[in-house]
Design a protein around this motif. Structure first.
Motif, PDB file in Angstrom:
ATOM      1  N   PHE A 128       0.866  -1.170   0.000  1.00 18.30           N
ATOM      2  CA  PHE A 128       0.000   0.000   0.000  1.00 18.30           C
ATOM      3  C   PHE A 128       0.909   1.228   0.000  1.00 18.30           C
ATOM      4  O   PHE A 128       1.688   1.418   0.936  1.00 18.30           O
ATOM      5  CB  PHE A 128      -0.875  -0.043   1.254  1.00 18.30           C
ATOM      6  CG  PHE A 128      -1.994   0.927   1.209  1.00 18.30           C
ATOM      7  CD1 PHE A 128      -2.916   0.889   0.183  1.00 18.30           C
ATOM      8  CD2 PHE A 128      -2.137   1.883   2.195  1.00 18.30           C
ATOM      9  CE1 PHE A 128      -3.966   1.784   0.129  1.00 18.30           C
ATOM     10  CE2 PHE A 128      -3.195   2.779   2.156  1.00 18.30           C
ATOM     11  CZ  PHE A 128      -4.107   2.735   1.123  1.00 18.30           C
ATOM     12  N   THR A 129       0.834   2.017  -1.062  1.00 21.62           N
ATOM     13  CA  THR A 129       1.863   3.044  -1.204  1.00 21.62           C
ATOM     14  C   THR A 129       1.264   4.441  -1.217  1.00 21.62           C
ATOM     15  O   THR A 129       0.655   4.857  -2.198  1.00 21.62           O
ATOM     16  CB  THR A 129       2.700   2.806  -2.477  1.00 21.62           C
ATOM     17  OG1 THR A 129       1.991   3.283  -3.611  1.00 21.62           O
ATOM     18  CG2 THR A 129       2.997   1.333  -2.697  1.00 21.62           C
ATOM     19  N   VAL A 130       1.455   5.122  -0.114  1.00 21.22           N
ATOM     20  CA  VAL A 130       0.991   6.506   0.015  1.00 21.22           C
ATOM     21  C   VAL A 130       2.190   7.426   0.252  1.00 21.22           C
ATOM     22  O   VAL A 130       2.385   8.419  -0.441  1.00 21.22           O
ATOM     23  CB  VAL A 130      -0.011   6.649   1.182  1.00 21.22           C
ATOM     24  CG1 VAL A 130      -0.486   8.089   1.287  1.00 21.22           C
ATOM     25  CG2 VAL A 130      -1.198   5.718   1.007  1.00 21.22           C
ATOM     26  N   GLY A 136       4.294  12.639   4.259  1.00 24.61           N
ATOM     27  CA  GLY A 136       3.940  11.473   5.079  1.00 24.61           C
ATOM     28  C   GLY A 136       2.617  11.743   5.771  1.00 24.61           C
ATOM     29  O   GLY A 136       1.544  11.407   5.272  1.00 24.61           O
ATOM     30  N   SER A 137       2.696  12.424   6.934  1.00 20.70           N
ATOM     31  CA  SER A 137       1.464  12.733   7.673  1.00 20.70           C
ATOM     32  C   SER A 137       0.513  13.579   6.829  1.00 20.70           C
ATOM     33  O   SER A 137      -0.706  13.425   6.917  1.00 20.70           O
ATOM     34  CB  SER A 137       1.800  13.511   8.953  1.00 20.70           C
ATOM     35  OG  SER A 137       2.721  12.823   9.732  1.00 20.70           O
ATOM     36  N   ILE A 162       7.844   2.008   1.975  1.00 18.26           N
ATOM     37  CA  ILE A 162       6.721   1.111   1.700  1.00 18.26           C
ATOM     38  C   ILE A 162       7.008  -0.316   2.200  1.00 18.26           C
ATOM     39  O   ILE A 162       8.047  -0.896   1.874  1.00 18.26           O
ATOM     40  CB  ILE A 162       6.420   1.101   0.182  1.00 18.26           C
ATOM     41  CG1 ILE A 162       6.147   2.534  -0.313  1.00 18.26           C
ATOM     42  CG2 ILE A 162       5.267   0.170  -0.134  1.00 18.26           C
ATOM     43  CD1 ILE A 162       5.083   3.304   0.437  1.00 18.26           C
ATOM     44  N   SER A 163       6.069  -0.852   2.972  1.00 13.47           N
ATOM     45  CA  SER A 163       6.233  -2.201   3.544  1.00 13.47           C
ATOM     46  C   SER A 163       6.040  -3.247   2.459  1.00 13.47           C
ATOM     47  O   SER A 163       5.057  -3.193   1.703  1.00 13.47           O
ATOM     48  CB  SER A 163       5.193  -2.450   4.640  1.00 13.47           C
ATOM     49  OG  SER A 163       5.365  -1.533   5.684  1.00 13.47           O
ATOM     50  N   LYS A 206      16.500  -0.752   8.824  1.00 16.71           N
ATOM     51  CA  LYS A 206      15.642  -0.182   9.860  1.00 16.71           C
ATOM     52  C   LYS A 206      16.122  -0.547  11.266  1.00 16.71           C
ATOM     53  O   LYS A 206      16.947  -1.431  11.442  1.00 16.71           O
ATOM     54  CB  LYS A 206      14.197  -0.703   9.733  1.00 16.71           C
ATOM     55  CG  LYS A 206      13.568  -0.582   8.375  1.00 16.71           C
ATOM     56  CD  LYS A 206      12.060  -0.790   8.446  1.00 16.71           C
ATOM     57  CE  LYS A 206      11.644  -2.196   8.833  1.00 16.71           C
ATOM     58  NZ  LYS A 206      11.969  -3.194   7.827  1.00 16.71           N
ATOM     59  N   ASN A 214      11.200  -2.767   3.893  1.00 16.78           N
ATOM     60  CA  ASN A 214      10.615  -1.467   3.525  1.00 16.78           C
ATOM     61  C   ASN A 214      11.516  -0.770   2.536  1.00 16.78           C
ATOM     62  O   ASN A 214      12.732  -0.889   2.639  1.00 16.78           O
ATOM     63  CB  ASN A 214      10.487  -0.565   4.768  1.00 16.78           C
ATOM     64  CG  ASN A 214       9.389  -1.023   5.659  1.00 16.78           C
ATOM     65  OD1 ASN A 214       9.573  -1.982   6.406  1.00 16.78           O
ATOM     66  ND2 ASN A 214       8.251  -0.401   5.570  1.00 16.78           N
ATOM     67  N   PHE A 368       3.845   4.834  12.660  1.00 14.99           N
ATOM     68  CA  PHE A 368       3.217   4.220  11.489  1.00 14.99           C
ATOM     69  C   PHE A 368       1.686   4.319  11.597  1.00 14.99           C
ATOM     70  O   PHE A 368       1.161   4.419  12.697  1.00 14.99           O
ATOM     71  CB  PHE A 368       3.696   2.758  11.520  1.00 14.99           C
ATOM     72  CG  PHE A 368       3.160   1.861  10.476  1.00 14.99           C
ATOM     73  CD1 PHE A 368       3.561   1.990   9.164  1.00 14.99           C
ATOM     74  CD2 PHE A 368       2.284   0.846  10.809  1.00 14.99           C
ATOM     75  CE1 PHE A 368       3.096   1.126   8.188  1.00 14.99           C
ATOM     76  CE2 PHE A 368       1.823  -0.022   9.854  1.00 14.99           C
ATOM     77  CZ  PHE A 368       2.222   0.124   8.542  1.00 14.99           C
ATOM     78  N   ALA A 369       1.040   4.287  10.443  1.00 10.91           N
ATOM     79  CA  ALA A 369      -0.440   4.321  10.389  1.00 10.91           C
ATOM     80  C   ALA A 369      -1.016   5.537  11.113  1.00 10.91           C
ATOM     81  O   ALA A 369      -2.062   5.463  11.753  1.00 10.91           O
ATOM     82  CB  ALA A 369      -1.026   3.028  10.964  1.00 10.91           C
ATOM     83  N   GLU A 373       1.179  12.318  17.114  1.00 11.34           N
ATOM     84  CA  GLU A 373       0.834  13.748  17.042  1.00 11.34           C
ATOM     85  C   GLU A 373      -0.412  13.955  16.175  1.00 11.34           C
ATOM     86  O   GLU A 373      -1.277  14.777  16.506  1.00 11.34           O
ATOM     87  CB  GLU A 373       2.011  14.557  16.468  1.00 11.34           C
ATOM     88  CG  GLU A 373       3.223  14.646  17.386  1.00 11.34           C
ATOM     89  CD  GLU A 373       3.974  13.331  17.529  1.00 11.34           C
ATOM     90  OE1 GLU A 373       3.952  12.520  16.576  1.00 11.34           O
ATOM     91  OE2 GLU A 373       4.560  13.085  18.601  1.00 11.34           O
ATOM     92  N   LEU A 377      -3.825  15.640  17.245  1.00  7.08           N
ATOM     93  CA  LEU A 377      -4.399  16.721  16.441  1.00  7.08           C
ATOM     94  C   LEU A 377      -5.879  16.442  16.198  1.00  7.08           C
ATOM     95  O   LEU A 377      -6.736  17.324  16.363  1.00  7.08           O
ATOM     96  CB  LEU A 377      -3.654  16.731  15.107  1.00  7.08           C
ATOM     97  CG  LEU A 377      -3.674  17.965  14.255  1.00  7.08           C
ATOM     98  CD1 LEU A 377      -2.720  18.998  14.834  1.00  7.08           C
ATOM     99  CD2 LEU A 377      -3.230  17.614  12.833  1.00  7.08           C
TER     100      LEU A 377
END
Ligand SMILES: Cc1cc2nc3c(=O)[nH]c(=O)nc-3n(C[C@H](O)[C@H](O)[C@H](O)COP(=O)(O)OP(=O)(O)OC[C@H]3O[C@@H](n4cnc5c(N)ncnc54)[C@H](O)[C@@H]3O)c2cc1C
Length: 383
Positions: A128-130, A136-137, A162-163, A206, A214, A368-369, A373, A377
């Motif tokens: 899943f690539t975002v 990122g956030s 990406i995982s 990592k 990743n 992750f996910a 923060e 928010l």
């Protein structure tokens, strides 16, 4: 003492399934994880066995080759994966399986028939690539573009962290299809691994979760047929948002499972390890520390149960509850893991002790996910 299970939430059938899942992780994952960590890879044979055991694609109905099952079956699998020794390493790679749910929710009939039967067997792995090097956030700021050209879309851009890039067969790629529209201009495309223009970049080293590789991806004038659009055009954010609540709760559950395992391992360790003529457990300091950790774990379990009860009542994971779960449970896990490493002494710092692996893997859960923060928010904004 494994995870506590509320019989008002889980049925006898769920508990039978739990035993299957636990046995699967104990026999097919835990003994091999050291080797997988070193190889930075999980062999395909593991995914095929997971498919055979019926723990991939939970919730996918038989007509698409799936094992069936309900949301609580997925929770059972997630709890047990989190609690397993291997879970600390394979978690991000394993959670890709959640994308079966997205496919069920948003895939076209053709997409479901093409991919789901292979996914539930472990023959097709997804990524899943975002996330991108500069985004990122802040999902809305992604820059990978998909531009319509006749019957195709042409994709250009880059993704990172990406995982599962090393073994993924299919990539769900978030792209901008209307750059001026911010979060309302995002669409998702399905891209097969061997598509010309897809470049698989570095596998990144990592801190933990070594077996779940990743890395980076590049798209250079990559063409996909318009039929590979996944979900509505410019509706990618909605697709992401729908899976977000479940995903947040599941990562909270994984964090709780990992913390519980670390606690159990620590109780066992301190009862055997001796210093100054008594076990480490006999020091009142140790018992006080363990009492605090147990309180944290029990409170965490009660909150998970509350989220599950809401689900049973409404048929939905509540967004507010899932956000609190994703904030509090990984932070609680961090407190628990830090103390568990400390109570192990030097052994806690050695990779051969699972508590060390749980510690480095657990650090991911606050990032992750959705970072802690971003959870704050969103909780703050809703006040
Ligand atoms: C092991 C691993 C696996 C991953 N797997 C995947 C994957 O499969 N697919 C994928 O798409 N991505 C994946 N990611 C990426 C992950 O989702 C992002 O790292 C995460 O969303 C944070 O984004 P970022 O790294 O760009 O940090 P940034 O967004 O740059 O954040 C940096 C810091 O700033 C804080 N911050 C940002 N915005 C705000 C704000 N508004 N207010 C206050 N603080 C803020 C953050 O909380 C953080 O502390 C993975 C990451 C890791 C480490």
């Amino acid at each position: 003492m494994p995870l506590k299970v509320d019989p008002d939430i889980f049925s006898h059938e769920h508990e039978v399934f739990r035993r299957t899942v636990r046995h699967f992780f104990e026999t097919e994952a835990d003994p091999h994880v050291e080797q997988w960590d070193e190889a930075h890879a999980i062999p395909r044979s593991f995914w095929l066995k997971a498919g055979e055991a019926g723990i991939l694609g939970i919730g996918v109905p038989e007509e698409y080759g799936g094992p069936g099952g309900d949301f609580l079956d997925r929770v059972v699998m997630t709890q047990e994966m989190g609690y397993s020794i291997a879970g600390a390493s394979i978690g991000p790679a394993f959670q890709r399986d959640q994308m079966c749910e997205q496919l069920m929710d948003f895939g076209t009939e053709q997409q479901k028939r093409t991919w789901l039967p292979k996914m539930v067997k472990g023959e097709c792995l997804l990524a899943f690539t975002v996330t991108e090097p500069d985004s990122g956030s802040d999902l809305a700021s992604i820059r990978t573009s998909a531009v319509r050209d006749g019957d195709d879309y042409v994709i250009n851009g880059a993704k990172t962290y990406i995982s599962g890039i090393a073994d993924a067969d299919l990539f769900m790629v978030a792209c901008k299809t209307d750059p001026a529209a911010g979060s309302r201009g995002i669409s998702i495309f399905l891209v097969e691994r061997d598509t010309p223009g897809l470049g698989i970049g570095r596998v990144l080293k990592k801190m933990g979760c070594h077996a779940s590789n990743n890395g980076e991806l590049h798209f250079e004038n990559l063409r996909v047929p318009a039929a590979n659009l996944f979900g509505p055009l410019n509706g990618g954010f909605k697709v992401l948002a729908k899976s977000l609540n479940r995903d947040r709760l599941m990562w909270g559950i994984i964090a709780h499972g990992a913390a519980t395992r670390a606690f159990d391992l620590t109780v066992e360790f301190v009862k055997n390890r001796k210093a100054f003529g008594q076990t480490i457990f006999d020091f009142q300091n140790t018992q006080f520390k363990l009492a605090d950790l147990k309180a944290d774990l029990d409170v965490g379990q009660a909150y998970i149960d509350r989220c599950l009860r809401t689900y049973l009542r409404t048929g939905e994971v509540d967004m507010g509850e899932a956000t609190v779960a994703k904030l509090w449970l990984p932070e609680m896990e961090g407190r628990v893991l830090d103390q568990c490493v400390q109570l192990h002494g030097g052994a806690g710092y050695m990779h051969e002790y699972p508590v060390s692996r749980l510690f480095t893997a657990g650090r991911l859960h606050r990032i992750f996910a959705g970072t802690a923060e971003i959870m704050r928010l969103q909780i703050g904004r809703a006040l």
